[in-house]
Each structure stands twice: as structure tokens, then as C-alpha cells.
Design an enzyme around this catalytic site. Structure first.
Site, mmCIF file in Angstrom:
data_model
loop_
_atom_site.group_PDB
_atom_site.id
_atom_site.type_symbol
_atom_site.label_atom_id
_atom_site.label_comp_id
_atom_site.label_asym_id
_atom_site.label_seq_id
_atom_site.Cartn_x
_atom_site.Cartn_y
_atom_site.Cartn_z
ATOM 1 N N THR A 83 0.814 -1.230 0.000
ATOM 2 C CA THR A 83 0.000 0.000 0.000
ATOM 3 C C THR A 83 0.843 1.273 0.000
ATOM 4 O OG1 THR A 83 -0.100 -0.002 2.410
ATOM 5 C CG2 THR A 83 -1.924 -1.104 1.250
ATOM 6 N N TYR B 131 14.656 -2.033 16.254
ATOM 7 C CA TYR B 131 14.447 -2.116 14.796
ATOM 8 C C TYR B 131 15.627 -2.835 14.149
ATOM 9 C CZ TYR B 131 14.045 -0.934 9.878
ATOM 10 O OH TYR B 131 13.978 -1.025 8.498
ATOM 11 N N ARG C 191 -2.712 -3.560 5.017
ATOM 12 C CA ARG C 191 -3.925 -3.398 5.848
ATOM 13 C C ARG C 191 -4.896 -2.397 5.261
ATOM 14 N NH1 ARG C 191 -0.801 -1.822 11.081
ATOM 15 N NH2 ARG C 191 0.208 -0.705 9.367
ATOM 16 N N ARG C 192 -4.416 -1.415 4.481
ATOM 17 C CA ARG C 192 -5.309 -0.354 4.000
ATOM 18 C C ARG C 192 -5.995 -0.771 2.693
ATOM 19 N NH1 ARG C 192 -0.976 4.377 4.920
ATOM 20 N NH2 ARG C 192 0.407 2.605 4.592
ATOM 21 N N GLY D 42 5.228 3.043 -0.353
ATOM 22 C CA GLY D 42 6.681 2.909 -0.419
ATOM 23 C C GLY D 42 7.222 1.826 -1.347
ATOM 24 N N PHE E 129 8.212 5.560 5.678
ATOM 25 C CA PHE E 129 8.919 4.880 6.762
ATOM 26 C C PHE E 129 9.131 5.777 7.996
ATOM 27 C CE2 PHE E 129 12.999 3.785 8.779
ATOM 28 C CZ PHE E 129 12.839 2.433 9.052
ATOM 29 N N THR F 88 10.288 7.218 1.931
ATOM 30 C CA THR F 88 8.947 6.606 1.823
ATOM 31 C C THR F 88 8.153 7.114 3.033
ATOM 32 O OG1 THR F 88 9.617 4.734 3.189
ATOM 33 C CG2 THR F 88 9.928 4.487 0.800
ATOM 34 N N VAL G 73 -0.106 -8.703 8.529
ATOM 35 C CA VAL G 73 0.841 -9.827 8.450
ATOM 36 C C VAL G 73 1.071 -10.488 9.808
ATOM 37 C CG1 VAL G 73 2.043 -8.894 6.414
ATOM 38 C CG2 VAL G 73 2.942 -8.401 8.707
ATOM 39 N N LEU H 257 19.002 4.459 3.349
ATOM 40 C CA LEU H 257 17.910 5.435 3.519
ATOM 41 C C LEU H 257 17.081 5.602 2.239
ATOM 42 C CD1 LEU H 257 20.165 7.877 5.487
ATOM 43 C CD2 LEU H 257 17.953 7.072 6.366
HETATM 44 P P1 NDP Z 1 6.350 2.412 4.193
HETATM 45 O O1 NDP Z 1 5.908 2.828 5.547
HETATM 46 O O2 NDP Z 1 6.274 3.379 3.079
HETATM 47 O O3 NDP Z 1 5.557 1.095 3.758
HETATM 48 C C1 NDP Z 1 5.395 0.035 4.664
HETATM 49 C C2 NDP Z 1 4.395 -0.984 4.125
HETATM 50 O O4 NDP Z 1 4.282 -2.045 5.071
HETATM 51 C C3 NDP Z 1 3.019 -0.382 3.929
HETATM 52 O O5 NDP Z 1 2.455 -0.889 2.731
HETATM 53 C C4 NDP Z 1 2.245 -0.909 5.122
HETATM 54 O O6 NDP Z 1 0.887 -1.116 4.765
HETATM 55 C C5 NDP Z 1 2.908 -2.280 5.330
HETATM 56 N N1 NDP Z 1 2.668 -2.780 6.665
HETATM 57 C C6 NDP Z 1 3.107 -2.240 7.829
HETATM 58 N N2 NDP Z 1 2.643 -2.961 8.867
HETATM 59 C C7 NDP Z 1 1.893 -3.970 8.324
HETATM 60 C C8 NDP Z 1 1.145 -5.042 8.879
HETATM 61 N N3 NDP Z 1 1.101 -5.256 10.195
HETATM 62 N N4 NDP Z 1 0.479 -5.867 8.041
HETATM 63 C C9 NDP Z 1 0.530 -5.665 6.700
HETATM 64 N N5 NDP Z 1 1.237 -4.684 6.117
HETATM 65 C C10 NDP Z 1 1.896 -3.857 6.935
HETATM 66 O O7 NDP Z 1 7.850 1.885 4.374
HETATM 67 P P2 NDP Z 1 8.921 1.322 3.330
HETATM 68 O O8 NDP Z 1 8.309 1.092 2.011
HETATM 69 O O9 NDP Z 1 10.109 2.178 3.437
HETATM 70 O O10 NDP Z 1 9.275 -0.057 4.036
HETATM 71 C C11 NDP Z 1 9.160 -1.308 3.393
HETATM 72 C C12 NDP Z 1 10.230 -2.228 3.953
HETATM 73 O O11 NDP Z 1 11.509 -1.698 3.647
HETATM 74 C C13 NDP Z 1 10.194 -2.417 5.460
HETATM 75 O O12 NDP Z 1 10.454 -3.769 5.759
HETATM 76 C C14 NDP Z 1 11.343 -1.527 5.949
HETATM 77 O O13 NDP Z 1 11.864 -1.980 7.164
HETATM 78 C C15 NDP Z 1 12.309 -1.716 4.806
HETATM 79 N N6 NDP Z 1 13.339 -0.694 4.673
HETATM 80 C C16 NDP Z 1 12.997 0.625 4.526
HETATM 81 C C17 NDP Z 1 13.991 1.579 4.409
HETATM 82 C C18 NDP Z 1 13.713 3.043 4.335
HETATM 83 O O14 NDP Z 1 14.642 3.855 4.574
HETATM 84 N N7 NDP Z 1 12.513 3.461 3.976
HETATM 85 C C19 NDP Z 1 15.398 1.176 4.361
HETATM 86 C C20 NDP Z 1 15.635 -0.220 4.543
HETATM 87 C C21 NDP Z 1 14.644 -1.112 4.664
HETATM 88 P P3 NDP Z 1 -0.388 -0.848 5.725
HETATM 89 O O15 NDP Z 1 -0.004 0.239 6.670
HETATM 90 O O16 NDP Z 1 -1.464 -0.481 4.748
HETATM 91 O O17 NDP Z 1 -0.626 -2.163 6.372
HETATM 92 C C1 8X3 Z 2 15.729 1.714 7.221
HETATM 93 C C2 8X3 Z 2 17.061 2.382 7.125
HETATM 94 O O1 8X3 Z 2 18.863 3.505 8.528
HETATM 95 O O2 8X3 Z 2 16.566 4.325 8.732
HETATM 96 O O3 8X3 Z 2 15.884 0.363 7.479
HETATM 97 O O4 8X3 Z 2 17.187 2.205 9.688
HETATM 98 S S1 8X3 Z 2 17.417 3.127 8.587
#
Ligand code: NDP
Ligand code: 8X3
Length: 258
Positions: free
Chosen positions: A15, A157, A38-39, A17, A194, A192, A65, A189
Site C-alpha cells: 500500500t 528495529y 492493511r489499507r 513505499g 517509513f 517513503t 501480516v 535510507l
Molecule cells: P512504508 O511505511 O512506506 O511502507 C510500509 C508498508 O508495510 C506499507 O504498505 C504498510 O501497509 C505495510 N505494513 C506495515 N505494517 C503492516 C502489517 N502489520 N500488516 C501488513 N502490512 C503492513 O515503508 P517502506 O516502504 O520504506 O518499508 C518497506 C520495507 O523496507 C520495510 O520492511 C522496511 O523496514 C524496509 N526498509 C525501509 C527503508 C527506508 O529507509 N525506507 C530502508 C531499509 C529497509 P499498511 O499500513 O497499509 O498495512
Molecule cells: C531503514 C534504514 O537507517 O533508517 O531500514 O534504519 S534506517
């Protein structure tokens, strides 16, 4: 060469990022999709967009999840619709808070561990048996540089992402002798939602995380996931670490302001 055309991918966290970008990139390669998050409204909007743009089949499942029963019921539910998952992108995840460990919020900890670690495990346990039976499939786990370098106030985390790294390694070993591949894509980094999630909706604080340098985009990571998934069947890209050029370590980010 597009080796993915006509395959089916399930993406968790579709949904927003990185997951949403993966959905767009895979649909453009004519991959059918199961979108999870979830959304529900966001899933529906994305499904409509991708069906219209690329003519692929899109199934949506609005679920958490962390809901073990719902996850474990999913393969049978999808098979009843004629869907077999060839590629599982375990992407759903989050950081919550940036606290000293001894001041951390227990609810934040539970949610991070349950989502990032247990959610990934549930999906893997649910979909790997079918892949092993068919002797074909690929699991791509979205880890993080946080699973390689811990940073202050990020212990929990980072701990979940160290777990993802260990689980990816073990999963890969346990699938030795099958044609099922395991990869992890570990970004630094990426701009998104995040940080907005991490700071519980504080947009100003979240925006500051990405100021003064050029962070990665969700599309950069989707490109990597596609590259890994599209590799020839005899090639397993086990781990791909991707940083912004301005970032050389979790704690070393070159910012214009110094
Ligand atoms: P976003 O917050 O943009 O997206 C996160 C996604 O995860 C959303 O679609 C959200 O959907 C979903 N999500 C969160 N909790 C749940 C849940 N309980 N059940 C189902 N879906 C869930 O973050 P990113 O796209 O940045 O993150 C994606 C992945 O990348 C994560 O694992 C993050 O740790 C990893 N990551 C991110 C980095 C960054 O700097 N952004 C760097 C390194 C890794 P919804 O809320 O609709 O459920
Ligand atoms: C996301 C990257 O450095 O913000 O996993 O933890 S950081």
C-alpha cells in the site's frame, strides 16, 4: 530479457513505499500480483491502476501480516482462485520510535518484532511448501542496512533486521537441493512513509530525515527487486545492499549542511 512475464508475485506491504513501487515495476513486466497490506482502499486503487495500465490479474488481500491464521489460510484461499505464487516479496515492515533501549516503548517493540520478523516468517511458512513441491519459486526478503550496522536508539528495529538477515541465510540453506531461491535486498535510507510511521505521524520530523542529501527512492529498490527476481534460474543473487551515494554507513550520511 523478461523472465517474469506471466508469473505471479505476492507482495506484502503493497500500500505504500517500496512494496507499492515493486507492484508497479512487476506489473509493467506483465507479472500477475497478489497485493497485501492493511489499507484496503489503497490496495483497491492500486489494483485498478495496474489492471488498467498493464492488463495483469491483480488480487488484493487486506490483512495484517501479524494475523497468523489469516496468513496461513492464504495459500489455500488463492489456490481456490487458481493462483499459485511464484515470487514472494516479504516487504511489510517498520521502525517505531527512536529511543534509548532502556526508555523504549513496549508496544512499539511488540509491533516491530511481530511485523518485521514474525510476519515474514508466517508468509514464508505459508508459501514455501508450495514452492518446494513445485520445485520452483523465489523469496525476496526486504532487509535493511540496519541488519548489518546497528545505530544508537535503533536497537530493536536493527535487531529485527539482523533477524531478517539470519532468517534469509537459514532459509536459503534449508532450501539447498531445490530450485527455490532466496534473496535479500537491503536498502539504506529510502524516502517513503517509513519515517512518518517511525515518528508516529510527525511529518516535520520525518521530512528532516531526508533533507540535505539525495536519499534512495522506492523505485530504486523496486529496480533491485526486479533485477534479483529476473535473474536466470541458475543464478541466485543472495544479498544486495543498496545505499544512496551520499550514505556510506548507517551513521555516515553526507549532508549539504554538514
Ligand atoms: P512504508 O511505511 O512506506 O511502507 C510500509 C508498508 O508495510 C506499507 O504498505 C504498510 O501497509 C505495510 N505494513 C506495515 N505494517 C503492516 C502489517 N502489520 N500488516 C501488513 N502490512 C503492513 O515503508 P517502506 O516502504 O520504506 O518499508 C518497506 C520495507 O523496507 C520495510 O520492511 C522496511 O523496514 C524496509 N526498509 C525501509 C527503508 C527506508 O529507509 N525506507 C530502508 C531499509 C529497509 P499498511 O499500513 O497499509 O498495512
Ligand atoms: C531503514 C534504514 O537507517 O533508517 O531500514 O534504519 S534506517
Amino acid at each position: 530479457m523478461n523472465r517474469l512475464q506471466g508469473r505471479t508475485a505476492l507482495i506484502t506491504g503493497a500500500t505504500a513505499g517500496i512494496g507499492q513501487a515493486c507492484a508497479r515495476a512487476l506489473a509493467a513486466l506483465e507479472v500477475h500480483l497478489v497485493l497485501v497490506g492493511r489499507r484496503a482502499e489503497r490496495l483497491q486503487a492500486l489494483a485498478t491502476e495496474l489492471r488498467e495500465a498493464f492488463g495483469v490479474d491483480i488480487y488484493t488481500r487486506a490483512l495484517d501480516v501479524r494475523d497468523r491464521d489469516a496468513v496461513m489460510a492464504l495459500p489455500t484461499d488463492l489456490v481456490s482462485e487458481g493462483v499459485q505464487v511464484d515470487l514472494l516479496v516479504n516487504n511489510a515492515g517498520k521502525a517505531l520510535g527512536l529511543d534509548l533501549l532502556h526508555e523504549g516503548d513496549l508496544d512499539d517493540w511488540d509491533e516491530m518484532v511481530d511485523t518485521n520478523v514474525k510476519g515474514l516468517l508466517y508468509f514464508s511458512r505459508a508459501f514455501l511448501p508450495g514452492m518446494v513441491e513445485r520445485n520452483r519459486g523465489h523469496v525476496v526478503n526486504v532487509g535493511s542496512t540496519a541488519g548489518r550496522w546497528t545505530y544508537p536508539r535503533g536497537a530493536v528495529y536493527c535487531g529485527t533486521k539482523f533477524s531478517v538477515r539470519g532468517i534469509s541465510e537459514g532459509m536459503n540453506m534449508d532450501l539447498a537441493g531445490t530450485r527455490v531461491r532466496v534473496s535479500s535486498v537491503d536498502p539504506g535510507l529510502v524516502e517513503t512513509e517509513f519515517s512518518e510511521v517511525r515518528f508516529h505521524g510527525d511529518k516535520e520530523r520525518a521530512e528532516a530525515v531526508y533533507q540535505g542529501y539525495t536519499p534512495l527512492t522506492a523505485n530504486d529498490i523496486a529496480d533491485a527487486v526486479v533485477y534479483v527476481a529476473n535473474a536466470p534460474e541458475h543464478v541466485d543473487i543472495f544479498n544486495m545492499v543498496i545505499l544512496p551515494t551520499d550514505q556510506r554507513h548507517s551513521m555516515i550520511v553526507h549532508k549539504e549542511s554538514g
